[in-house]
Design a protein around this motif. Structure first.
Motif, PDB file in Angstrom:
ATOM      1  N   ALA A   1     -17.146 -40.135   3.987  1.00 23.64           N
ATOM      2  CA  ALA A   1     -17.585 -38.808   3.536  1.00 23.64           C
ATOM      3  C   ALA A   1     -16.709 -37.703   4.094  1.00 23.64           C
ATOM      4  O   ALA A   1     -16.501 -36.673   3.432  1.00 23.64           O
ATOM      5  CB  ALA A   1     -19.042 -38.573   3.935  1.00 23.64           C
ATOM      6  N   GLY A   2     -16.193 -37.881   5.310  1.00 24.21           N
ATOM      7  CA  GLY A   2     -15.453 -36.806   5.966  1.00 24.21           C
ATOM      8  C   GLY A   2     -14.288 -36.255   5.160  1.00 24.21           C
ATOM      9  O   GLY A   2     -14.242 -35.061   4.841  1.00 24.21           O
ATOM     10  N   PRO A   3     -13.310 -37.094   4.782  1.00 30.03           N
ATOM     11  CA  PRO A   3     -12.131 -36.567   4.090  1.00 30.03           C
ATOM     12  C   PRO A   3     -12.241 -36.502   2.576  1.00 30.03           C
ATOM     13  O   PRO A   3     -11.354 -35.953   1.918  1.00 30.03           O
ATOM     14  CB  PRO A   3     -11.022 -37.572   4.473  1.00 30.03           C
ATOM     15  N   ILE A   4     -13.317 -37.062   1.990  1.00 25.63           N
ATOM     16  CA  ILE A   4     -13.320 -37.264   0.544  1.00 25.63           C
ATOM     17  C   ILE A   4     -13.279 -35.947  -0.226  1.00 25.63           C
ATOM     18  O   ILE A   4     -12.647 -35.848  -1.279  1.00 25.63           O
ATOM     19  CB  ILE A   4     -14.540 -38.114   0.098  1.00 25.63           C
ATOM     20  N   GLY A   5     -13.945 -34.911   0.294  1.00 23.42           N
ATOM     21  CA  GLY A   5     -13.946 -33.624  -0.412  1.00 23.42           C
ATOM     22  C   GLY A   5     -12.557 -33.030  -0.515  1.00 23.42           C
ATOM     23  O   GLY A   5     -12.116 -32.588  -1.582  1.00 23.42           O
ATOM     24  N   ALA A   6     -11.830 -33.018   0.615  1.00 31.42           N
ATOM     25  CA  ALA A   6     -10.472 -32.484   0.605  1.00 31.42           C
ATOM     26  C   ALA A   6      -9.535 -33.385  -0.190  1.00 31.42           C
ATOM     27  O   ALA A   6      -8.671 -32.906  -0.926  1.00 31.42           O
ATOM     28  CB  ALA A   6      -9.965 -32.338   2.045  1.00 31.42           C
TER      29      ALA A   6
ATOM     30  N   ALA B   1     -14.186 -37.564  11.239  1.00 35.67           N
ATOM     31  CA  ALA B   1     -13.255 -38.180  10.291  1.00 35.67           C
ATOM     32  C   ALA B   1     -12.479 -37.114   9.516  1.00 35.67           C
ATOM     33  O   ALA B   1     -11.285 -37.283   9.224  1.00 35.67           O
ATOM     34  CB  ALA B   1     -14.013 -39.090   9.320  1.00 35.67           C
ATOM     35  N   ALA B   2     -13.137 -36.014   9.174  1.00 36.18           N
ATOM     36  CA  ALA B   2     -12.462 -34.940   8.450  1.00 36.18           C
ATOM     37  C   ALA B   2     -11.364 -34.317   9.303  1.00 36.18           C
ATOM     38  O   ALA B   2     -10.246 -34.063   8.830  1.00 36.18           O
ATOM     39  CB  ALA B   2     -13.473 -33.882   8.027  1.00 36.18           C
TER      40      ALA B   2
ATOM     41  N   ALA C   1     -19.338 -29.052   3.256  1.00 36.73           N
ATOM     42  CA  ALA C   1     -20.155 -29.259   2.051  1.00 36.73           C
ATOM     43  C   ALA C   1     -20.768 -30.653   2.046  1.00 36.73           C
ATOM     44  O   ALA C   1     -21.948 -30.829   1.709  1.00 36.73           O
ATOM     45  CB  ALA C   1     -19.303 -29.047   0.800  1.00 36.73           C
ATOM     46  N   ASN C   2     -19.988 -31.671   2.425  1.00 38.11           N
ATOM     47  CA  ASN C   2     -20.506 -33.039   2.446  1.00 38.11           C
ATOM     48  C   ASN C   2     -21.548 -33.239   3.538  1.00 38.11           C
ATOM     49  O   ASN C   2     -22.488 -34.014   3.367  1.00 38.11           O
ATOM     50  CB  ASN C   2     -19.356 -34.038   2.635  1.00 38.11           C
ATOM     51  N   ALA C   3     -21.375 -32.577   4.672  1.00 39.12           N
ATOM     52  CA  ALA C   3     -22.341 -32.723   5.766  1.00 39.12           C
ATOM     53  C   ALA C   3     -23.702 -32.159   5.389  1.00 39.12           C
ATOM     54  O   ALA C   3     -24.722 -32.540   5.978  1.00 39.12           O
ATOM     55  CB  ALA C   3     -21.815 -32.027   7.021  1.00 39.12           C
ATOM     56  N   GLY C   4     -23.733 -31.258   4.406  1.00 38.68           N
ATOM     57  CA  GLY C   4     -25.011 -30.696   3.973  1.00 38.68           C
ATOM     58  C   GLY C   4     -25.928 -31.721   3.341  1.00 38.68           C
ATOM     59  O   GLY C   4     -27.156 -31.560   3.364  1.00 38.68           O
ATOM     60  N   GLY C   5     -25.353 -32.808   2.772  1.00 32.23           N
ATOM     61  CA  GLY C   5     -26.173 -33.839   2.139  1.00 32.23           C
ATOM     62  C   GLY C   5     -27.109 -34.530   3.110  1.00 32.23           C
ATOM     63  O   GLY C   5     -28.333 -34.472   2.960  1.00 32.23           O
ATOM     64  N   PRO C   6     -26.578 -35.207   4.161  1.00 29.72           N
ATOM     65  CA  PRO C   6     -27.474 -35.839   5.121  1.00 29.72           C
ATOM     66  C   PRO C   6     -28.344 -34.850   5.884  1.00 29.72           C
ATOM     67  O   PRO C   6     -29.492 -35.157   6.230  1.00 29.72           O
ATOM     68  CB  PRO C   6     -26.519 -36.586   6.062  1.00 29.72           C
ATOM     69  N   ALA C   7     -27.810 -33.649   6.138  1.00 30.57           N
ATOM     70  CA  ALA C   7     -28.615 -32.651   6.846  1.00 30.57           C
ATOM     71  C   ALA C   7     -29.792 -32.198   5.990  1.00 30.57           C
ATOM     72  O   ALA C   7     -30.919 -32.035   6.486  1.00 30.57           O
ATOM     73  CB  ALA C   7     -27.743 -31.451   7.222  1.00 30.57           C
ATOM     74  N   GLY C   8     -29.559 -32.002   4.691  1.00 31.85           N
ATOM     75  CA  GLY C   8     -30.648 -31.615   3.792  1.00 31.85           C
ATOM     76  C   GLY C   8     -31.677 -32.715   3.653  1.00 31.85           C
ATOM     77  O   GLY C   8     -32.890 -32.457   3.614  1.00 31.85           O
ATOM     78  N   GLY C   9     -31.205 -33.969   3.579  1.00 36.99           N
ATOM     79  CA  GLY C   9     -32.135 -35.095   3.515  1.00 36.99           C
ATOM     80  C   GLY C   9     -32.976 -35.215   4.769  1.00 36.99           C
ATOM     81  O   GLY C   9     -34.176 -35.519   4.709  1.00 36.99           O
ATOM     82  N   LEU C  10     -32.347 -34.973   5.927  1.00 36.10           N
ATOM     83  CA  LEU C  10     -33.070 -35.018   7.195  1.00 36.10           C
ATOM     84  C   LEU C  10     -34.149 -33.940   7.239  1.00 36.10           C
ATOM     85  O   LEU C  10     -35.286 -34.190   7.656  1.00 36.10           O
ATOM     86  CB  LEU C  10     -32.070 -34.823   8.338  1.00 36.10           C
ATOM     87  N   LEU C  11     -33.806 -32.737   6.792  1.00 36.76           N
ATOM     88  CA  LEU C  11     -34.785 -31.652   6.770  1.00 36.76           C
ATOM     89  C   LEU C  11     -35.945 -31.982   5.842  1.00 36.76           C
ATOM     90  O   LEU C  11     -37.119 -31.749   6.185  1.00 36.76           O
ATOM     91  CB  LEU C  11     -34.097 -30.354   6.331  1.00 36.76           C
ATOM     92  N   ALA C  12     -35.644 -32.537   4.670  1.00 36.09           N
ATOM     93  CA  ALA C  12     -36.697 -32.899   3.720  1.00 36.09           C
ATOM     94  C   ALA C  12     -37.647 -33.942   4.309  1.00 36.09           C
ATOM     95  O   ALA C  12     -38.880 -33.847   4.164  1.00 36.09           O
ATOM     96  CB  ALA C  12     -36.082 -33.426   2.425  1.00 36.09           C
TER      97      ALA C  12
END
Length: 454
Positions: free
Chosen positions: A364-369, A309-310, A169-180
């Motif tokens: 960002a890696g472990p923060i969600g869990a 990191a996750a 879920a967290n990796a989607g942030g930078p990936a979505g920004g890159l796509l935009a």
């Protein structure tokens, strides 16, 4: 009278029954859904910097128009905690999957509507008013997306892989920004002089394609097994109707504060390096297109480091990885600021690749869990969303303005002091807080011993 907690543990054994194909579908849904949501959310940020001041605020002086455009951008960040509370409430009562489907539909509606919105020249002041309202819908939607996407991945995964699963879920942030960034750059090159006339609408309307693909995948994913067990063991409908957010604030205020402060370091790095830092680099003479390309490269590094990191947090614990990321950020803060101010592309690149790519990726890696595991399953959506989205508003939403004010008041050295202070607070929060994964691993170990006995 205190509310008795439902007898549901964070480590529901139902999550271990999924086969590999099912788990891949869940993780793919979390990643793709987050990419789509953040594509829409960050696309607006790009448009606010390059387009909206001219299209919706062209009747104002240039400086005031840009300020007004960024003001509409901030509305989305302010709305994110509200989205976390609303979606968290229904996600804890009605299910994670339903809220994820709704959040994607809301985001798609708002983004497509922005792409079709008449300009101020056509309908007057109604245009910027509608823009603000649609941006608010975007903020509410992305505020609900993260919690649902994180929990769907985490609660489907085996306990030993929950850190890695939640990172999708967290990796989607930078990936979505890159796509935009890529879509805006491509459309700008294709439409040329017509970009500000009608070309800018294409990236917003392209969201319709992404939403259809995302909905097809998301609808095929099963509800979280943890929520299914929670729903089956609910003692009464009256109990289910009690507000999860009120239970969080009444029974878990310390965990809310700890997880919110622990998340601030991640978002402060983002606000300083990828928002404020871009304006600094351009002002110091670095070519704008070069800066954007470096941002894209840093996003790729962030994604890779985030997953590493996750996975590491599944082996040595969330707190250890978050502490390491915070210490590295403290050591890198002042060197990064000096590099950003030296007026060279290589200086900005090194500052962002290490600060945004490595430091932010580790945090960002472990923060969600880490956040999710500290809340009981029956209020997890509400609690995790409140903490994380509150940090997003305070960190990414206000850090660029704070950094600008500190620079004007006393120079960029004070930005470093502020940055280090936030990271140190995050380290302290992580160290005084519990390790959510510990209890899960102990329960798994205990079950393994019971099986051996039998």
């Amino acid at each position: 009278m205190p509310i008795k907690k439902l007898p549901v543990t964070p480590d529901a054994p139902a999550s271990d029954t999924l086969n590999t194909k099912d788990l891949r579908r869940v993780l793919g849904s979390s990643l793709l859904g987050s990419i789509i949501e953040y594509y829409d959310f960050i696309l607006y940020a790009t448009a606010a910097a390059l387009i909206f001041d001219k299209v919706f605020f062209g009747n104002l002086a240039p400086g005031l128009a840009l300020f007004a455009s960024f003001g509409t951008l901030a509305v989305g960040y302010v709305a994110r905690p509200l989205g976390g509370i609303i979606f968290g409430h229904f996600g804890d009562l009605a299910g994670r999957k339903k809220m994820l489907v709704l959040s994607m539909m809301m985001m798609g509606f708002a983004t497509i509507a922005i792409g079709l919105l008449p300009t101020t020249a056509s309908i007057g002041v109604a245009a910027p008013v509608a823009l603000v309202l649609l941006r608010m819908v975007q903020g509410i939607s992305v505020g609900g997306e993260w919690g649902g996407a994180t929990l769907m991945a985490l609660e489907h995964a085996p306990a030993s892989k929950r850190g890695f699963a939640a990172a999708f879920a967290n990796a989607g942030g930078p990936a979505g920004g890159l796509l935009a960034t890529f879509v805006v750059s491509g459309v700008s090159a294709l439409t040329g002089d017509q970009f500000l006339v009608w070309g800018w609408r294409i990236p917003f309307l392209f969201s319709a394609v992404l939403i259809v693909v995302g909905m097809v995948i998301r609808l095929k994913v099963a509800e979280s097994p943890v929520f299914k067990e929670l729903d089956a063991k609910a003692e009464s409908m009256e109990k289910k109707r009690r507000s999860p957010i009120m239970r969080v604030l009444r029974n878990h205020p310390r965990i809310v504060i700890i997880t919110l402060v622990a998340s601030l370091g991640f978002y402060t790095c983002q606000g300083i390096l990828t928002s404020w830092g871009v304006s600094v680099a351009v002002a110091e003479g670095v070519d704008r297109s070069t800066v954007l390309n470096i941002k894209g490269l840093a996003a790729v590094v962030t994604i890779v480091v985030c997953f590493w990191a996750a996975r590491l947090s599944d082996r040595i614990g969330r707190r250890a990885v978050l502490t390491f990321g915070g210490v590295l950020g403290v050591l890198w803060a002042f060197p990064a600021l000096f590099l950003m101010h030296n007026g060279t592309a290589w200086g900005f690149m090194v500052a962002v690749l290490v600060g945004n790519g490595v430091v932010q990726g580790i945090l960002a890696g472990p923060i969600g869990a880490y956040i999710s595991e500290l809340f009981p399953a029956n209020v997890r959506y509400s609690g995790a969303s409140l903490s994380y989205q509150g940090a997003a508003t305070l960190g990414a939403g206000f850090t660029p303005m704070i950094a600008t004010a500190l620079t004007l008041a006393g120079g960029f050295v004070w930005v470093g002091v502020f940055w280090v202070a936030i990271l140190v607070l995050g380290i302290i929060a992580v160290r005084v807080g519990p390790e959510g994964a510990d209890s899960m691993q102990l329960k798994k170990h205990a079950r393994g011993k019971q099986l051996q006995t039998h």
